[in-house]
Design a protein around this motif. Structure first.
Motif, short mmCIF file in Angstrom:
data_model
loop_
_atom_site.label_atom_id
_atom_site.label_comp_id
_atom_site.label_asym_id
_atom_site.label_seq_id
_atom_site.Cartn_x
_atom_site.Cartn_y
_atom_site.Cartn_z
N PHE A 67 -11.48 7.77 -2.62
CA PHE A 67 -10.57 6.96 -1.67
C PHE A 67 -11.39 6.59 -0.37
O PHE A 67 -11.00 5.35 -0.18
CB PHE A 67 -9.23 8.16 -1.42
CG PHE A 67 -8.31 7.24 -0.55
CD1 PHE A 67 -7.30 6.82 -1.34
CD2 PHE A 67 -8.24 7.40 0.87
CE1 PHE A 67 -6.16 6.14 -0.72
CE2 PHE A 67 -7.14 6.80 1.34
CZ PHE A 67 -6.38 6.08 0.68
N ASN A 74 -6.78 -1.42 -8.93
CA ASN A 74 -7.88 -0.38 -8.41
C ASN A 74 -7.96 0.90 -8.89
O ASN A 74 -8.96 1.33 -8.96
CB ASN A 74 -7.31 -0.36 -6.73
CG ASN A 74 -7.18 -1.69 -6.07
OD1 ASN A 74 -7.92 -2.71 -6.46
ND2 ASN A 74 -6.56 -1.47 -4.98
N ILE A 75 -6.93 1.40 -9.09
CA ILE A 75 -6.95 2.95 -9.92
C ILE A 75 -7.38 2.76 -11.38
O ILE A 75 -8.18 3.69 -11.58
CB ILE A 75 -5.35 3.39 -9.92
CG1 ILE A 75 -4.63 3.64 -8.42
CG2 ILE A 75 -5.33 4.78 -10.71
CD1 ILE A 75 -3.32 3.63 -8.32
N MET A 88 -2.52 -1.05 -8.94
CA MET A 88 -2.79 -0.28 -10.40
C MET A 88 -4.06 -0.83 -10.60
O MET A 88 -4.83 0.03 -11.35
CB MET A 88 -1.63 -0.67 -11.42
CG MET A 88 -1.85 0.14 -12.55
SD MET A 88 -1.87 2.10 -12.32
CE MET A 88 -0.01 2.15 -11.91
N ASN A 106 0.64 -1.14 -0.08
CA ASN A 106 -0.06 -0.20 0.01
C ASN A 106 0.89 1.29 -0.06
O ASN A 106 0.32 2.42 -0.03
CB ASN A 106 -0.86 -0.18 1.06
CG ASN A 106 -1.98 -1.19 0.96
OD1 ASN A 106 -2.95 -0.67 0.07
ND2 ASN A 106 -2.07 -2.28 1.27
N THR A 107 2.04 1.19 -0.02
CA THR A 107 2.86 2.45 -0.11
C THR A 107 3.77 2.12 -1.60
O THR A 107 3.49 3.36 -1.89
CB THR A 107 3.87 2.35 0.85
OG1 THR A 107 4.70 1.22 0.94
CG2 THR A 107 3.36 2.44 2.47
N THR A 116 -5.02 3.03 -3.65
CA THR A 116 -3.60 3.19 -4.29
C THR A 116 -2.61 1.93 -4.26
O THR A 116 -1.77 1.71 -4.44
CB THR A 116 -2.89 4.38 -3.77
OG1 THR A 116 -2.94 4.33 -2.26
CG2 THR A 116 -3.61 5.66 -4.08
N GLY A 140 3.04 -0.15 -3.89
CA GLY A 140 2.29 -0.98 -4.92
C GLY A 140 2.69 -2.50 -4.54
O GLY A 140 3.79 -2.85 -4.23
#
Length: 100
Positions: A70, A54-55, A52, A10-11, A49, A13
């Motif tokens: 978010f 998810n984005i 990728m 989560n920082t 985040t 990826g």
């Protein structure tokens, strides 16, 4: 391994986190590699985040007129991720793939 993959995924990826871990510790046993694959994949669902994918989904939703913030993602992602990580950690331990 669970807290490390959760934080790293989560920082930076989930895919870069696995690459970094494998570069730093190249000779991991098969069980640990299985655990790393599972845990990093599930950990990427914690926050928008975290992956990728998810984005991309959020961007596609926005282009279709559905906003996914978010906070909205986290409201679902946090409990889902913590549950799947706990179940995965128990399964890895119960099957003997990863020992504590």
């Amino acid at each position: 391994m669970t807290p490390l993959t959760l934080a790293a995924s989560n920082t930076i990826g989930n895919v870069p986190a696995v690459i970094l871990i494998l570069k730093r510790v190249p000779d991991l046993p098969d069980g640990v590699l299985t655990g790393l694959a599972l845990l990093s994949t599930f950990a990427g669902n914690l926050l928008l985040t975290g992956s990728m994918c998810n984005i991309i989904v959020a961007e596609r939703a926005a282009s279709a007129g559905a906003q996914l913030s978010f906070v909205d993602f986290a409201r679902s992602g946090i409990p889902r991720t913590l549950t799947t990580l706990a179940v995965t950690a128990v399964w890895l331990f119960a099957t003997g793939l990863v020992m504590i």
